[in-house]
Design a protein around this motif. Structure first.
Motif, PDB file in Angstrom:
ATOM      1  N   LEU A  83      84.672  30.763  20.118  1.00  0.00           N
ATOM      2  CA  LEU A  83      84.343  30.926  21.411  1.00  0.00           C
ATOM      3  C   LEU A  83      83.140  31.795  21.536  1.00  0.00           C
ATOM      4  CD1 LEU A  83      87.887  31.790  23.105  1.00  0.00           C
ATOM      5  CD2 LEU A  83      86.202  29.643  23.460  1.00  0.00           C
ATOM      6  N   ASP A  84      82.953  32.879  20.839  1.00  0.00           N
ATOM      7  CA  ASP A  84      81.593  33.670  20.748  1.00  0.00           C
ATOM      8  C   ASP A  84      80.553  32.863  21.000  1.00  0.00           C
ATOM      9  OD1 ASP A  84      83.426  35.800  20.740  1.00  0.00           O
ATOM     10  OD2 ASP A  84      82.625  36.646  18.716  1.00  0.00           O
ATOM     11  N   SER A 112      79.058  32.305  24.742  1.00  0.00           N
ATOM     12  CA  SER A 112      79.277  33.427  25.594  1.00  0.00           C
ATOM     13  C   SER A 112      77.911  33.792  26.242  1.00  0.00           C
ATOM     14  CB  SER A 112      79.481  35.030  24.666  1.00  0.00           C
ATOM     15  OG  SER A 112      78.542  35.074  23.805  1.00  0.00           O
ATOM     16  N   GLY A 113      76.746  33.343  25.886  1.00  0.00           N
ATOM     17  CA  GLY A 113      75.696  33.709  26.610  1.00  0.00           C
ATOM     18  C   GLY A 113      75.028  35.091  25.731  1.00  0.00           C
ATOM     19  N   GLY A 114      75.574  35.664  25.155  1.00  0.00           N
ATOM     20  CA  GLY A 114      75.340  36.803  24.296  1.00  0.00           C
ATOM     21  C   GLY A 114      74.682  36.538  23.132  1.00  0.00           C
ATOM     22  N   ARG A 115      74.777  37.583  22.094  1.00  0.00           N
ATOM     23  CA  ARG A 115      73.988  37.562  20.771  1.00  0.00           C
ATOM     24  C   ARG A 115      74.731  36.236  19.963  1.00  0.00           C
ATOM     25  NH1 ARG A 115      71.223  41.978  19.296  1.00  0.00           N
ATOM     26  NH2 ARG A 115      72.648  43.363  20.441  1.00  0.00           N
ATOM     27  N   GLN A 170      72.923  33.278  20.879  1.00  0.00           N
ATOM     28  CA  GLN A 170      71.640  33.172  20.530  1.00  0.00           C
ATOM     29  C   GLN A 170      71.257  32.774  19.204  1.00  0.00           C
ATOM     30  OE1 GLN A 170      69.441  36.547  21.973  1.00  0.00           O
ATOM     31  NE2 GLN A 170      69.449  35.415  24.009  1.00  0.00           N
ATOM     32  N   ASN A 226      63.451  29.429  28.080  1.00  0.00           N
ATOM     33  CA  ASN A 226      63.610  29.756  29.682  1.00  0.00           C
ATOM     34  C   ASN A 226      64.706  29.051  30.371  1.00  0.00           C
ATOM     35  OD1 ASN A 226      61.730  31.741  30.503  1.00  0.00           O
ATOM     36  ND2 ASN A 226      60.242  30.360  30.534  1.00  0.00           N
ATOM     37  N   ASP A 227      65.097  29.437  31.515  1.00  0.00           N
ATOM     38  CA  ASP A 227      66.217  28.456  32.120  1.00  0.00           C
ATOM     39  C   ASP A 227      66.269  27.251  32.334  1.00  0.00           C
ATOM     40  OD1 ASP A 227      68.044  30.737  32.347  1.00  0.00           O
ATOM     41  OD2 ASP A 227      67.397  31.264  34.139  1.00  0.00           O
ATOM     42  N   GLY A 240      60.517  34.480  31.231  1.00  0.00           N
ATOM     43  CA  GLY A 240      61.324  35.700  30.799  1.00  0.00           C
ATOM     44  C   GLY A 240      60.372  36.565  29.782  1.00  0.00           C
ATOM     45  N   ASP A 241      59.224  36.065  29.510  1.00  0.00           N
ATOM     46  CA  ASP A 241      58.395  36.716  28.599  1.00  0.00           C
ATOM     47  C   ASP A 241      57.169  37.487  29.245  1.00  0.00           C
ATOM     48  OD1 ASP A 241      56.696  34.649  29.069  1.00  0.00           O
ATOM     49  OD2 ASP A 241      56.767  33.697  26.924  1.00  0.00           O
ATOM     50  N   ARG A 271      65.048  35.613  37.302  1.00  0.00           N
ATOM     51  CA  ARG A 271      66.144  35.314  36.288  1.00  0.00           C
ATOM     52  C   ARG A 271      67.563  35.382  37.014  1.00  0.00           C
ATOM     53  NH1 ARG A 271      66.151  34.023  30.318  1.00  0.00           N
ATOM     54  NH2 ARG A 271      63.982  33.896  30.697  1.00  0.00           N
ATOM     55  N   ASP A 272      68.666  34.441  36.831  1.00  0.00           N
ATOM     56  CA  ASP A 272      69.644  34.518  37.428  1.00  0.00           C
ATOM     57  C   ASP A 272      70.739  35.114  36.294  1.00  0.00           C
ATOM     58  OD1 ASP A 272      69.552  32.315  36.302  1.00  0.00           O
ATOM     59  OD2 ASP A 272      70.887  31.284  37.652  1.00  0.00           O
ATOM     60  N   ARG A 297      76.041  33.797  32.917  1.00  0.00           N
ATOM     61  CA  ARG A 297      76.845  34.297  31.519  1.00  0.00           C
ATOM     62  C   ARG A 297      76.215  35.709  30.586  1.00  0.00           C
ATOM     63  NH1 ARG A 297      77.462  29.347  27.766  1.00  0.00           N
ATOM     64  NH2 ARG A 297      75.583  28.574  28.689  1.00  0.00           N
ATOM     65  N   THR A 347      73.322  41.470  29.501  1.00  0.00           N
ATOM     66  CA  THR A 347      72.673  40.600  28.725  1.00  0.00           C
ATOM     67  C   THR A 347      71.438  39.770  29.036  1.00  0.00           C
ATOM     68  OG1 THR A 347      75.044  40.016  27.970  1.00  0.00           O
ATOM     69  CG2 THR A 347      73.269  38.388  27.526  1.00  0.00           C
ATOM     70  N   GLU A 396      67.857  39.867  27.303  1.00  0.00           N
ATOM     71  CA  GLU A 396      66.989  38.952  26.742  1.00  0.00           C
ATOM     72  C   GLU A 396      65.367  38.928  27.272  1.00  0.00           C
ATOM     73  OE1 GLU A 396      70.596  35.437  27.696  1.00  0.00           O
ATOM     74  OE2 GLU A 396      68.803  35.213  28.496  1.00  0.00           O
ATOM     75  N   ASN A 435      73.813  47.251  25.124  1.00  0.00           N
ATOM     76  CA  ASN A 435      73.734  46.147  24.131  1.00  0.00           C
ATOM     77  C   ASN A 435      73.638  44.813  24.767  1.00  0.00           C
ATOM     78  OD1 ASN A 435      72.573  47.519  21.716  1.00  0.00           O
ATOM     79  ND2 ASN A 435      74.852  48.222  21.779  1.00  0.00           N
ATOM     80  N   MET A 436      73.302  43.751  24.247  1.00  0.00           N
ATOM     81  CA  MET A 436      73.575  42.479  24.666  1.00  0.00           C
ATOM     82  C   MET A 436      75.161  42.114  24.397  1.00  0.00           C
ATOM     83  SD  MET A 436      71.583  39.085  23.102  1.00  0.00           S
ATOM     84  CE  MET A 436      70.088  39.219  24.246  1.00  0.00           C
ATOM     85  N   LEU A 437      75.546  41.184  25.221  1.00  0.00           N
ATOM     86  CA  LEU A 437      76.972  41.030  25.030  1.00  0.00           C
ATOM     87  C   LEU A 437      77.205  40.448  23.618  1.00  0.00           C
ATOM     88  CD1 LEU A 437      79.721  40.655  26.313  1.00  0.00           C
ATOM     89  CD2 LEU A 437      79.099  38.335  26.937  1.00  0.00           C
ATOM     90  N   GLU A 438      78.012  41.015  22.839  1.00  0.00           N
ATOM     91  CA  GLU A 438      78.422  40.652  21.456  1.00  0.00           C
ATOM     92  C   GLU A 438      79.293  39.341  21.176  1.00  0.00           C
ATOM     93  OE1 GLU A 438      77.650  40.038  17.850  1.00  0.00           O
ATOM     94  OE2 GLU A 438      76.420  41.742  18.733  1.00  0.00           O
ATOM     95  N   GLY A 439      80.330  39.480  21.673  1.00  0.00           N
ATOM     96  CA  GLY A 439      81.181  38.109  21.471  1.00  0.00           C
ATOM     97  C   GLY A 439      81.323  37.788  22.789  1.00  0.00           C
ATOM     98  N   GLU A 440      82.688  37.379  23.172  1.00  0.00           N
ATOM     99  CA  GLU A 440      82.986  36.475  24.171  1.00  0.00           C
ATOM    100  C   GLU A 440      83.966  37.118  25.142  1.00  0.00           C
ATOM    101  OE1 GLU A 440      82.176  35.047  26.752  1.00  0.00           O
ATOM    102  OE2 GLU A 440      82.465  32.629  26.324  1.00  0.00           O
ATOM    103  N   PRO A 477      85.518  33.392  28.524  1.00  0.00           N
ATOM    104  CA  PRO A 477      85.576  31.916  28.228  1.00  0.00           C
ATOM    105  C   PRO A 477      85.445  30.969  29.663  1.00  0.00           C
ATOM    106  CG  PRO A 477      87.334  32.507  27.052  1.00  0.00           C
ATOM    107  CD  PRO A 477      86.841  33.642  27.739  1.00  0.00           C
TER     108      PRO A 477
END
Lengths: 334, 334
Positions: A7-8, A11-14, A17, A37-38, B156-157, B216-217, B220, B225, B229, B323-328, B331
């Motif tokens: 599921l992770d 998540s949109g997170g790490r 990625q 980008n989006d 984003g950059d 950027r919106d 998730r 997070t 990015e 930090n960036m979101l690590e897990g979920e 969902p």
């Protein structure tokens, strides 16, 4: 990464990625997609064809392809049927928690290869992971854009009485393969899906012929349903000659065992080409010079006899009305 | 038609056509969609933004919207974040056999209204019906294209040290609403999703301001997070001021009961705007003049202190790394 989709990963997170960089960009990457980008920034100008399809085929692997290659071919073909050169596609995955990563990798790899063969770039994507049971393994949406080069674009309402009806090859292969694989049937002779990107051949037809009225791929509902749609939209009658329909003997055999009609089975690498009689020879020459059209032939013609109807002339000279598919013959065929 | 979605409706045959004409064309129809070709024919010119998203939100109805309106807003917003005017979207449904037709009608109706409000046309579609259990109720993919009017397009950059970081309104509303509805929680105060099409406001920003670096919106993974990015892509440090973050008291309350951090909750009607400090006043004026930006404010700035990091300054003067979101966390939030 885990050997199963977690599921992770959605998540949109790490974790998302990592999945994107290690898997998706590895097989599908290009300058635009890599920017993450989006939305992608493309250059298009003039008349653009745009088409979308979600793929839910069961099983996800089958002789002749998998859900990944099918997802690229399906959308590339829909764009090309507008007399367009497919340029870019987007790709959105819905993954079931627990899907083996090996399976996902095979699918993504097949998408990359199919896109390369078709000459399209995958410019934007999306990945959702849903809990076990909320989706069956993997569904994929692809949406494509391309530059229309035909003027006017071929259209389902442009068939005229007097037009010839050509098919690019044998019918029923994909539908029978999916059903056979799903049910674990072992046909005597090998049958496999015809899933393929038809755009290079279609572009040649559109560029080299003075006039093409309709291009359409007979997918869900098969040849009979697609021709019914065209005859209704164009208000013409389609007269088919049963003996001229190209059907592999092994597909004929499999269909008679299973009680299926190949005229209603999905195809994923064939197209109908409807055009004035005078260009038939030239069209068949172009089609037959390409491996994807080597069995191309004329199967009938359009008349004004019974507008909106498809009539099949049997070998004994009888005539049978081919209706549109009424119910569902085979769910999850693509 | 039946009061429930039948497998037949996805066959590509007559039953599919009834669903398309009676339901989809009724609420979504326009000249291009009504032609029912495999692909739409559009006119685009120059720089085009293209984005795709599949929506799998659970529950499909929630305070402030449903999966249909969300599917339009999400893609319209992603296209608009490129500094583009969204023009056309495609729409692909995957329906579970047995879905109540009333539910489907409400969803399709909401899509039609959302598209009209956003000023986009739905130009091509696809419908698959899968057997009961193969998907949870309904998933929708939308893919959009639009004309990029910003030059260069926000990216984003493109954040630079010295830039101000603005948010268009309160954060966490969508994520908390979905979780609360799913779990059947009854918050004391009313919380609802912020799902909305932001394109009209975004176009004004891009047209009226001399420079916008990033739009950027924070969907998730939430604000934290998304900012991670951006700081990684742009190689800058984001310094946020905790006291300046706009969070509704009821969202704060709901989060503390559930142990959630609003900085990581999804938003579906908010955007980050990162631009040179000198344009802050003008940007906030534009944003606050629109109902969708009435709570807009500056929440921090970009520096070169810790490239790739997001740092939160607490009310007591301490600093905390976000930090960036690590897990979920949640969902099926969109």
């Amino acid at each position: 990464m885990s050997d199963k989709v977690l599921l992770d990963y959605g998540s949109g997170g790490r974790a998302s990625q990592r999945l994107i960089s290690d898997l998706f960009l590895n097989y599908l990457g290009n300058d635009e997609l890599n920017r993450l980008n989006d939305a992608a920034e493309l250059t298009m100008s003039g008349r653009v064809a745009m088409s979308t399809d979600s793929f839910v085929v069961d099983p996800i692997f089958f002789p002749g392809g998998n859900i990944g290659s099918l997802a690229v071919h399906g959308t590339v073909n829909d764009v090309a049927m507008m007399g367009a050169i497919p340029r870019h596609i987007t790709c959105a995955y819905i993954l079931e928690e627990g899907l083996p990563m090996d399976d996902l990798e095979k699918i993504v790899k097949a998408m990359g290869q199919a896109a390369e063969n078709a000459g399209v770039t995958i410019v934007s994507g999306d990945t959702k992971v849903v809990p076990k049971g909320a989706v069956d393994k993997i569904f994929i949406n692809t949406t494509g854009v391309g530059d229309i080069i035909a003027d006017p674009a071929p259209s389902g309402d442009a068939a005229r009485p007097g037009d010839a009806v050509l098919i690019s090859g044998t019918i029923g292969d994909h539908g029978l393969t999916i059903l056979g694989t799903r049910e674990g049937l072992d046909f005597e002779a090998k049958v496999e899906s015809d899933s393929a990107a038809l755009n290079h051949l279609l572009v040649r037809l559109v560029q080299e012929l003075p006039e093409v009225h309709v291009l359409r791929d007979p997918t869900r509902g098969g040849l009979a349903t697609t021709l019914n749609e065209i005859t209704v939209s164009s208000n013409v009658c389609c007269e088919l000659v049963e003996n001229s329909l190209p059907i592999r003997p092994e597909v004929k055999g499999g269909c008679s065992i299973l009680g299926l009609d190949p005229l209603y089975l999905a195809n994923e690498g064939k197209f109908l080409c409807i055009l004035p009689e005078e260009y038939v020879e030239q069209a068949l020459e172009i089609m037959q010079s390409d491996p994807l059209g080597k069995n191309a032939c004329q199967i009938g013609r359009m008349t004004d006899a019974n507008p909106g109807k498809v009539v099949l002339e049997t070998p004994l000279g009888g005539k049978r009305l081919l209706n549109m598919l009424e119910g569902e013959q085979l769910p999850r065929i693509c």
